[in-house]
Write a protein that holds these residues in place. Structure first.
Motif, short mmCIF file in Angstrom:
data_model
loop_
_atom_site.label_atom_id
_atom_site.label_comp_id
_atom_site.label_asym_id
_atom_site.label_seq_id
_atom_site.Cartn_x
_atom_site.Cartn_y
_atom_site.Cartn_z
N GLY A 1 -0.01 11.20 8.78
CA GLY A 1 0.55 12.36 8.09
C GLY A 1 -0.48 13.07 7.22
O GLY A 1 -0.47 14.29 7.09
N LEU A 2 -1.41 12.30 6.64
CA LEU A 2 -2.41 12.89 5.75
C LEU A 2 -3.58 13.52 6.52
O LEU A 2 -4.09 14.56 6.14
CB LEU A 2 -2.95 11.82 4.79
CG LEU A 2 -1.96 11.24 3.78
CD1 LEU A 2 -2.53 10.02 3.09
CD2 LEU A 2 -1.58 12.29 2.75
N VAL A 3 -4.03 12.84 7.59
CA VAL A 3 -5.14 13.37 8.40
C VAL A 3 -4.75 13.34 9.88
O VAL A 3 -5.12 12.42 10.61
CB VAL A 3 -6.46 12.58 8.18
CG1 VAL A 3 -7.20 13.04 6.96
CG2 VAL A 3 -6.19 11.09 8.08
N PRO A 4 -4.00 14.34 10.33
CA PRO A 4 -3.47 14.29 11.70
C PRO A 4 -4.56 14.33 12.78
O PRO A 4 -4.33 13.86 13.89
CB PRO A 4 -2.58 15.54 11.79
CG PRO A 4 -2.52 16.12 10.43
CD PRO A 4 -3.58 15.53 9.59
N ASP A 5 -5.75 14.88 12.46
CA ASP A 5 -6.78 15.03 13.50
C ASP A 5 -7.70 13.83 13.65
O ASP A 5 -8.46 13.75 14.60
CB ASP A 5 -7.63 16.27 13.21
CG ASP A 5 -6.77 17.53 13.22
OD1 ASP A 5 -5.76 17.51 13.96
OD2 ASP A 5 -7.08 18.48 12.48
N LEU A 6 -7.66 12.93 12.67
CA LEU A 6 -8.57 11.79 12.73
C LEU A 6 -8.04 10.73 13.70
O LEU A 6 -6.90 10.30 13.58
CB LEU A 6 -8.70 11.19 11.32
CG LEU A 6 -9.64 10.00 11.15
CD1 LEU A 6 -11.07 10.40 11.45
CD2 LEU A 6 -9.55 9.46 9.73
N LEU B 1 0.85 -1.19 0.00
CA LEU B 1 0.00 0.00 0.00
C LEU B 1 0.89 1.24 0.00
O LEU B 1 1.85 1.33 0.75
CB LEU B 1 -0.91 0.01 1.24
CG LEU B 1 -1.89 -1.16 1.34
CD1 LEU B 1 -2.66 -1.10 2.63
CD2 LEU B 1 -2.85 -1.14 0.17
N THR B 2 0.55 2.18 -0.85
CA THR B 2 1.38 3.38 -0.97
C THR B 2 0.63 4.60 -0.45
O THR B 2 -0.56 4.52 -0.15
CB THR B 2 1.73 3.63 -2.45
OG1 THR B 2 0.49 3.79 -3.15
CG2 THR B 2 2.50 2.48 -3.05
N THR B 3 1.34 5.72 -0.38
CA THR B 3 0.69 6.96 0.06
C THR B 3 -0.46 7.30 -0.89
O THR B 3 -1.50 7.79 -0.45
CB THR B 3 1.72 8.11 0.07
OG1 THR B 3 2.90 7.62 0.70
CG2 THR B 3 1.21 9.30 0.84
N GLY B 4 -0.27 7.03 -2.19
CA GLY B 4 -1.32 7.31 -3.17
C GLY B 4 -2.58 6.52 -2.87
O GLY B 4 -3.70 7.04 -2.95
N THR B 5 -2.41 5.23 -2.50
CA THR B 5 -3.57 4.39 -2.15
C THR B 5 -4.34 5.02 -1.01
O THR B 5 -5.57 5.11 -1.04
CB THR B 5 -3.08 2.99 -1.69
OG1 THR B 5 -2.00 2.57 -2.49
CG2 THR B 5 -4.19 1.99 -1.69
N TRP B 6 -3.61 5.46 0.01
CA TRP B 6 -4.26 6.03 1.20
C TRP B 6 -4.92 7.36 0.87
O TRP B 6 -6.00 7.66 1.39
CB TRP B 6 -3.25 6.20 2.34
CG TRP B 6 -2.80 4.90 2.91
CD1 TRP B 6 -1.55 4.38 2.92
CD2 TRP B 6 -3.64 3.91 3.53
NE1 TRP B 6 -1.53 3.14 3.49
CE2 TRP B 6 -2.81 2.82 3.87
CE3 TRP B 6 -5.00 3.81 3.79
CZ2 TRP B 6 -3.29 1.68 4.49
CZ3 TRP B 6 -5.48 2.67 4.41
CH2 TRP B 6 -4.64 1.62 4.75
N ARG B 7 -4.28 8.13 -0.01
CA ARG B 7 -4.87 9.43 -0.38
C ARG B 7 -6.20 9.20 -1.10
O ARG B 7 -7.19 9.87 -0.81
CB ARG B 7 -3.87 10.19 -1.27
CG ARG B 7 -4.17 11.67 -1.31
CD ARG B 7 -3.06 12.44 -1.95
NE ARG B 7 -1.93 12.66 -1.05
CZ ARG B 7 -0.67 12.49 -1.35
NH1 ARG B 7 -0.34 12.08 -2.56
NH2 ARG B 7 0.28 12.73 -0.49
N ASP B 8 -6.23 8.23 -2.03
CA ASP B 8 -7.47 7.92 -2.75
C ASP B 8 -8.55 7.44 -1.78
O ASP B 8 -9.71 7.79 -1.88
CB ASP B 8 -7.23 6.82 -3.80
CG ASP B 8 -6.31 7.30 -4.90
OD1 ASP B 8 -6.07 8.53 -4.96
OD2 ASP B 8 -5.81 6.46 -5.66
N TYR B 9 -8.12 6.60 -0.85
CA TYR B 9 -9.07 6.02 0.12
C TYR B 9 -9.70 7.13 0.96
O TYR B 9 -10.92 7.19 1.13
CB TYR B 9 -8.33 5.02 1.01
CG TYR B 9 -9.22 4.27 1.96
CD1 TYR B 9 -9.83 3.08 1.57
CD2 TYR B 9 -9.48 4.75 3.24
CE1 TYR B 9 -10.66 2.38 2.43
CE2 TYR B 9 -10.31 4.06 4.10
CZ TYR B 9 -10.89 2.87 3.69
OH TYR B 9 -11.73 2.20 4.55
N LEU B 10 -8.86 8.02 1.47
CA LEU B 10 -9.35 9.08 2.35
C LEU B 10 -10.18 10.11 1.59
O LEU B 10 -11.11 10.70 2.14
CB LEU B 10 -8.17 9.76 3.06
CG LEU B 10 -7.43 8.86 4.05
CD1 LEU B 10 -6.13 9.50 4.47
CD2 LEU B 10 -8.29 8.57 5.26
#
Lengths: 274, 224
Positions: free
Chosen positions: A234-239, A182-191
């Protein structure tokens, strides 16, 4: 592979003991990553043994857990209203948070009983459920979904149910599966797909492949989970980020995943199956 | 290039009845393609051998339990020393003086470190770094006391560490760890034999079509 720095100031991930109530172990969907369900074709499912009953709730120690979760296979044996009464009984016995069903079950009953989704989620709320489970959000990648769980809810259906749940004042969460690659791109799409929702938390599900069709892929390791938590943090620090933890050794995981950014480890305290 | 991760099959005499040990050790080494490390009580015919009772000229496996063993005289000094010990509690731990005296007797080939029960990973990591700075001997982490979670994290954070005591049925976890931390995995022992590279585990294609997966399985599990 970037590792969290344990020397820096950080808190341990809190351990949340949960109790799992299984409605029924029989299911027709046959998802590749599911270790719970016993597959039974739809034509035979109405003859499956009956599911969880009120008697099962009598012997439970509710003091030991901080949350109770009701989950299970997609059953044709009991109607949706039966489960509403079970949740009602559970609410009387237990004052803490109850997570009941998920978009997968809601969509199943929506089709089976031809009832509107809004009506089903409102009934859940009325019966005493606080949160809708995250089922169906394991992956939003179409290729993986087709391979793993072609009969599970699609991305669009999941979003439809989650919207209705949010309107009905039910808390919602998502639970992506963690596996290698899983890459950062995968997580960005998911979020990005979840950006319209006020998620209560995001709960990582490390792949537990033993006994499933995915066993050749092996279980997700702590390093993979730690990396996933670090990237999402890193992408969603508040969640708030939770990790579903299956291993007995909680102390090391709590320290490492806490440093990576996880708030809590969810561990099973007891499990009641019919 | 990143340092290699070593898989060293290890067999200790104390775990087996002494009468059968030579025969079992031979089988053990042969089972691992002629590469395997033996820890015996007395000298034997194996290439990679350490003995628990120090003898002049032989490599010494110095296991420190509650009390450290007596250091032999200079004239009886062993060839090299492996020290199996608990992680020191701090910079003032008396074990560090003992290690210093050992080092003057013969070179320390490796330190096999066990983790005390109450040590968090952060504390263990700090202790290991202190130890490495003080002695600069290769550090091997004892898998049984650290556990896979801690060992994976420490090896990923610091490429200097090796793992000791990996049972054969868990080598696949070591192979996956080697891939994750991007270190080549080799089968090696302490003799002069050439290390044998271990290929990465086969990767299964996880994006093949549903129909192909279903057809590849017997009918009674096709829908699982």
């Amino acid at each position: 592979m970037r590792m969290p720095d344990l020397a820096a100031e950080h808190s341990l991930a809190e351990v949340i003991p949960v109790g799992l109530l299984t409605t029924t172990r029989y299911c027709w969907a046959g998802c590749a990553f599911c270790r719970l369900a016993i597959l039974k074709p739809k034509w035979d499912l109405s003859r499956a043994p009956s599911g969880l009953g009120p008697d099962h709730l009598n012997a439970i120690d509710f003091q030991a857990v901080r949350e109770v979760r009701l989950r299970g296979g997609l059953s044709l044996a009991e109607p949706f209203d039966y489960w509403i009464h079970v949740i009602r009984g559970l609410r009387k016995a237990y004052a803490g948070p109850i997570t009941a069903f998920s978009p997968v079950e809601i969509w199943h009953y929506h089709q089976l009983e031809a009832r509107p989704i809004r009506e089903l989620v409102r009934l859940l709320r009325w019966a005493g459920a606080d949160h809708l489970g995250p089922g169906g959000s394991e992956t939003f990648d179409d290729t993986l979904r087709e391979q793993w769980s072609p009969y599970r809810v699609t991305r669009v259906e999941w979003i439809q149910v989650a919207n209705a749940a949010q309107e009905a004042n039910l808390g919602i969460s998502a639970a992506p599966i963690v596996l290698a690659g899983l890459t950062t791109g995968t997580w960005r799409d998911y979020l990005a797909l979840l950006s319209d929702f006020a998620l209560h938390h995001l709960e990582f599900k490390p792949l537990q492949s033993q006994g499933t069709r995915l066993s050749v892929m092996g279980d997700a390791s702590l390093l993979e989970v730690s990396q996933a938590v670090d990237e999402v943090h890193g992408l969603v620090p508040d969640l708030p980020l939770y990790v579903r933890w299956h291993s007995q050794d909680v102390a090391d995981a709590s320290e490492i995943l806490g440093a990576a950014g996880a708030c809590a480890l969810v561990v099973t305290q007891w499990e009641v199956s019919p | 290039m990143r340092p290699v991760l070593i898989w060293m099959p290890e067999m200790e005499a104390k775990d087996y009845p002494s009468r059968f040990f030579p025969w079992m050790a031979d089988r053990f080494v042969r089972r691992h393609g002629g590469i395997g490390h033996i820890v015996a009580e007395r000298p034997g015919p194996w290439d990679s051998l350490e003995i628990t009772n120090s003898q002049p000229g032989y490599d010494w496996y110095c296991a420190i339990q509650a009390k450290p063993p007596k250091i032999p005289a200079k004239k009886n000094s062993p060839g090299a020393i492996s020290v199996n010990m608990m992680l020191p509690q701090g910079a003032q731990d008396p074990i560090l003086d003992y290690l210093d005296r050992l080092q003057r007797l013969a070179p320390i080939r490796r330190l096999i470190i066990r983790r005390p029960q109450n040590f968090t990973i952060a504390r263990a990591q700090m202790g290991l770094r202190t130890l490495y700075d003080a002695l600069s001997a290769p550090i091997w982490l004892n898998l049984q006391s650290f556990g896979w979670d801690a060992v994976s994290f420490l090896c990923a954070a610091d490429p200097a560490f090796q793992i000791s005591g990996v049972p054969d049925h868990e080598v696949f976890i070591l192979a996956r760890l080697a891939e994750m931390v991007e270190r080549p995995l080799v089968l090696a022992d302490l003799s002069s034999k050439k290390a044998r590279p271990i290929n990465p585990l086969p990767r299964y294609d996880d994006v093949k079509g549903a129909a192909r997966v279903l057809k590849a399985l017997p009918y009674w599990v096709r829908s699982r």
